[in-house]
Structure formats: structure tokens, C-alpha cells
Design an enzyme around this catalytic site. Sequence first.
Site, PDB file in Angstrom:
ATOM      1  N   TYR A 146      -4.759  -1.853  -3.823  1.00 27.89           N
ATOM      2  CA  TYR A 146      -5.990  -2.429  -3.616  1.00 27.89           C
ATOM      3  C   TYR A 146      -7.292  -1.973  -4.088  1.00 27.89           C
ATOM      4  O   TYR A 146      -8.300  -2.243  -3.811  1.00 27.89           O
ATOM      5  CB  TYR A 146      -6.156  -2.817  -2.136  1.00 27.89           C
ATOM      6  CG  TYR A 146      -5.013  -3.635  -1.466  1.00 27.89           C
ATOM      7  CD1 TYR A 146      -4.770  -4.902  -1.781  1.00 27.89           C
ATOM      8  CD2 TYR A 146      -4.247  -2.485  -0.610  1.00 27.89           C
ATOM      9  CE1 TYR A 146      -3.509  -5.255  -1.025  1.00 27.89           C
ATOM     10  CE2 TYR A 146      -3.295  -3.210  -0.105  1.00 27.89           C
ATOM     11  CZ  TYR A 146      -2.920  -4.396  -0.257  1.00 27.89           C
ATOM     12  OH  TYR A 146      -1.679  -4.873   0.425  1.00 27.89           O
ATOM     13  N   CYS A 171     -25.149  -1.572  -9.889  1.00 28.89           N
ATOM     14  CA  CYS A 171     -26.644  -2.136  -9.432  1.00 28.89           C
ATOM     15  C   CYS A 171     -26.467  -2.792  -7.972  1.00 28.89           C
ATOM     16  O   CYS A 171     -26.758  -3.726  -7.577  1.00 28.89           O
ATOM     17  CB  CYS A 171     -27.121  -3.039 -10.328  1.00 28.89           C
ATOM     18  SG  CYS A 171     -27.265  -2.160 -11.830  1.00 28.89           S
ATOM     19  N   GLU A 172     -25.962  -1.849  -7.032  1.00 27.09           N
ATOM     20  CA  GLU A 172     -25.904  -1.722  -5.608  1.00 27.09           C
ATOM     21  C   GLU A 172     -25.979  -0.743  -4.798  1.00 27.09           C
ATOM     22  O   GLU A 172     -25.291   0.315  -5.199  1.00 27.09           O
ATOM     23  CB  GLU A 172     -24.509  -2.594  -5.295  1.00 27.09           C
ATOM     24  CG  GLU A 172     -24.247  -3.851  -5.488  1.00 27.09           C
ATOM     25  CD  GLU A 172     -24.731  -4.857  -4.643  1.00 27.09           C
ATOM     26  OE1 GLU A 172     -24.879  -4.503  -3.536  1.00 27.09           O
ATOM     27  OE2 GLU A 172     -25.064  -6.023  -5.054  1.00 27.09           O
ATOM     28  N   ARG A 206       0.722  -1.113   0.281  1.00 24.77           N
ATOM     29  CA  ARG A 206       0.021  -0.119  -0.181  1.00 24.77           C
ATOM     30  C   ARG A 206       0.844   1.091  -0.051  1.00 24.77           C
ATOM     31  O   ARG A 206       0.780   2.344  -0.742  1.00 24.77           O
ATOM     32  CB  ARG A 206      -0.997  -0.023   1.234  1.00 24.77           C
ATOM     33  CG  ARG A 206      -2.028   1.065   1.254  1.00 24.77           C
ATOM     34  CD  ARG A 206      -2.671   1.091   2.438  1.00 24.77           C
ATOM     35  NE  ARG A 206      -2.962  -0.146   3.127  1.00 24.77           N
ATOM     36  CZ  ARG A 206      -4.368  -0.494   2.862  1.00 24.77           C
ATOM     37  NH1 ARG A 206      -5.109  -0.005   1.821  1.00 24.77           N
ATOM     38  NH2 ARG A 206      -4.458  -1.808   3.344  1.00 24.77           N
TER      39      ARG A 206
HETATM   40  C1  LIG Z   1      -0.708  -7.939   1.874  1.00 22.72           C
HETATM   41  C2  LIG Z   1       0.673  -8.246   2.660  1.00 22.72           C
HETATM   42  C3  LIG Z   1       1.710  -7.071   2.442  1.00 22.72           C
HETATM   43  C4  LIG Z   1       1.585  -5.933   2.216  1.00 22.72           C
HETATM   44  O1  LIG Z   1       0.692  -5.055   3.039  1.00 22.72           O
HETATM   45  P1  LIG Z   1       0.449  -3.407   2.802  1.00 22.72           P
HETATM   46  O2  LIG Z   1      -0.397  -3.313   3.705  1.00 22.72           O
HETATM   47  O3  LIG Z   1      -0.185  -3.363   1.447  1.00 22.72           O
HETATM   48  O4  LIG Z   1       1.953  -2.898   3.027  1.00 22.72           O
HETATM   49  C5  LIG Z   1       2.965  -7.685   3.049  1.00 22.72           C
HETATM   50  N1  LIG Z   1       2.980  -8.946   3.523  1.00 22.72           N
HETATM   51  C6  LIG Z   1       2.143  -9.783   3.611  1.00 22.72           C
HETATM   52  C7  LIG Z   1       2.473 -11.351   3.845  1.00 22.72           C
HETATM   53  C8  LIG Z   1       1.076  -9.639   2.937  1.00 22.72           C
HETATM   54  O5  LIG Z   1      -0.068 -10.433   3.040  1.00 22.72           O
END
Ligand SMILES: *Cc1c(COP(=O)(O)O)cnc(C)c1O
Length: 430
Positions: free
Chosen positions: A386, A357-358, A289
Site C-alpha cells: 500500500y 506541499c502539505e 500486506r
Molecule cells: C485488501 C484485501 C485483502 C488483503 O488484505 P491485507 O491486509 O493486505 O492482507 C484481502 N481480501 C480482501 C477482500 C481485501 O479487500
Amino acid sequence: MEVTTNDNRHLTIGGIDAVNLAHKYQTPLVVYDVAQIKAQINAFKRVFEEQQVAYEVSYASKAFCATAIYQVINTLGCHTDVVSGGELATALKAGFPAEKISFHGNNKSIAELEYAVKSDVGVIIVDNFYEIELLIKVLREQNKNTRVILRVTPGISAHTHEYDQTGQVDSKFGFDIDSGQADKALEQLLNEPNIEVLGLHAHIGSQIFELGGFELVGQKLMQIAKHWQDKFGYETKVLNVGGGFGIKYTAEDTPLAPEKFVEKIIQVVKKQAKELEISLPAIWIEPGRSIVGPAGYNLYTVGARKDIPGHLPYLAVDGGMGDNIRPALYQAKYAAVLANDPKAKIQETVHLAGKYCESGDILIDELALPKTKPGDIIAMLATGAYGYSMASNYNRNPRPAVVFVENGQAKLVVKRETYADLTHLDQPYL
Ligand SMILES: *Cc1c(COP(=O)(O)O)cnc(C)c1O
């Protein structure tokens, strides 16, 4: 939320006019500012280099997966995480070096493990006993070796503004520590001549704002490393502390800079290494993220409007839960601006509605905007994580195109789906 504009008063993304992008590539459109992606990765790297620890930044590609992003990540010398055969195939197709890929997942299929082993992925993050069994079988069949990292459930869970050091033992991911599962898994793996155990992994959550959870996870993992040294004479070479660093979605969010989390983790791990008298492992992080979220923008065109006496108006755009399900799925909050004139005087508050349609397809529940008209472009901010990666064809809407901008240039990196794409897997029944 701060945005930049040009002489036409239009929003700019990476120096490019967002309204022009919307007209050229159509909407809904996902746009990434590549310079911002690179700046965040470089900020992570700088902290490690200042602190002089061995490290890897491994981009968690489930946040946004496409050929182009793997290429960008690769130019920066980073690793990447994949969580499925499909992500692995995309990374390899993008020319991402297999040895820099970590393969995650709590239920990797035998086909996925075969594919990963055949492709010589760098690390398989082992999640459970069934996977160990499958992996051993696959390695023997292919007469190959692999490196693994053991994922443990550290008993720490973190959510935006709180963390909990006793919760989350009840998790589908990783080996439990207190019941001895992690020890047993290590013992099994150490007995396998085809397997090299690099170290330990934990991931405590996502969109985390507090340092406390990461301090605890650093401590906990180092305690396990010490315990493994004492019990098995095993030296942990890699401590993978996962991702989860929180980002700013709206003006109410005031996260630390993501690299501050890393600074803290390094301090804690160093201190523990000294106190416990064990060697300092390399520290790996897996941000998703924080790398692509703030760099992403979703552009939409304004369409229908519904005014209801005594209620907020509904302003509908040409996208919604099909290109960004986060608001509908977990009430995620976003900011948005009128890309035609982000700094125009605010005139009203609307429900920014999608076209699906929600009733729950509301992108922003209360959005303050200047006066808008059909055809105006709305830019939702910080949509890079995401969003597109969770996009669907609900209502048979084609998924949007994705454009990367950098150095004043825009490049289409994922084409918009067509109606032909939508039916190309269908087979006639009659
Ligand atoms: C999803 C995930 C991440 C990344 O998480 P962010 O919140 O996008 O930084 C890192 N490691 C694992 C194992 C994950 O499942």
C-alpha cells in the site's frame, strides 16, 4: 528492526548494496527483496500442506500491483485477487492465468463484469444484489458460465490489537447475514444455470495482530455453511477467509508470523466441520500486506534540513506522501535507517519530512538517526504494501521506479515516470 550490511557498512537488500541501488536507479526508489516474498508464500503453503487441507493462497494484488509481481506470484502457482478492471488488465498482460484470478469489489461496473466474464476469470466474488443482476445479464449476453463466491459481512471487525464480534454489520462490503440477505443471494445464484457457487467469503480487516478475530470468522462461516446445507442442501466447497495478517513496521510491533494465523484458521474450520457434521471445504486465504510489505524498502536521498531552537529538526528527503501516503493518511508508523551506515551510532532524533506541499507530509514523526548530510540515503523499511500502489502525482512529482532484487541481481521492473509521462494525457484548451 534488523537489517543487513556489507563490508562498506552499507545497507544490503537481498544481498545488494542499497546505496549503489539508489545511485544507479535514482531516488525515490522502491526496492523489493523477491526471496522474502517467496519465503512468505512458501510459509503459508507449508502450513496448509502439513495440515493436509485443500487450499489456495490468493495474493491480494491491491497491496502492490505491477506486471512483475504477478509473474512472481504465478511462478509459485498461487492465485491472485484483483479489485478493478485495471488490476485485471495488468494481471492478464503479465500472463497470469485467468482461471486463477478472483475478482473483488463492491461496485464492479458493467464494463468490468463484461471484461471479467469475457476473460474467463476464475471466480467473481459477488458483493451485492445489484451485482447479481448485472452478472446474470452479462452471462446471458455472452452466453457464458462463471463461478462465484458470495461475500458476506460476518459482523466481526478486527483492528490491530482488538476485534469486535458485533461491530461492522454496518459495512459497504458483502451480504448481511442476520437479515437474511446472504440466504436470499444464495437462492438467487443457485437458480441460475450459468452460475456455479463455489462458496463463501469474508474479510475482516487489515494489519491484524490477534488470532481471535480469525477464530470467530472461521466459526461464523462454517455455521453459515451448515445452515446452507440444512436449508438449501447446498455444500460449500470453498471457504475464503480473506487476508489481513499483521506485519512488523516498527520495533514496537510484535506480530505473530503470518502463517500462524492460517494454522489457527485451519484448526477452527476442521473442528467446526467435525462438530457440525459437514464436509471440510477448501480454505482460501488472500494475504496482501504480509506477502509484499516486509519485503519492500523505500530509498530516499537526504536534502534540506531545518533546525529550530527548542524543537526537533526537520530532515527532508526527495519523496514523501506521493510515494507513501500511509503516514499522512492514517498515521502509519515506520522505521528507517541511514543506508550509508545503518549501524552507526545514533546521534539525534529528527522529523523525517517529505518534499510535498502539505504540513502533514511527514514520513516518520520521530526518527533516531546518526549524523546525516545532504546526499545520504535513507531507507524506510517494510514499505512494500500500500505504498507504491497508492502512489500519486501530487505536486506533479513523477512516481518512483521499482526494482526487484534476487540472487544478487537487481532488475528494474517499473520505470520511473518522466515529465513527459506527466503531461501525456493533457490536451490543450487554447
Ligand atoms: C485488501 C484485501 C485483502 C488483503 O488484505 P491485507 O491486509 O493486505 O492482507 C484481502 N481480501 C480482501 C477482500 C481485501 O479487500
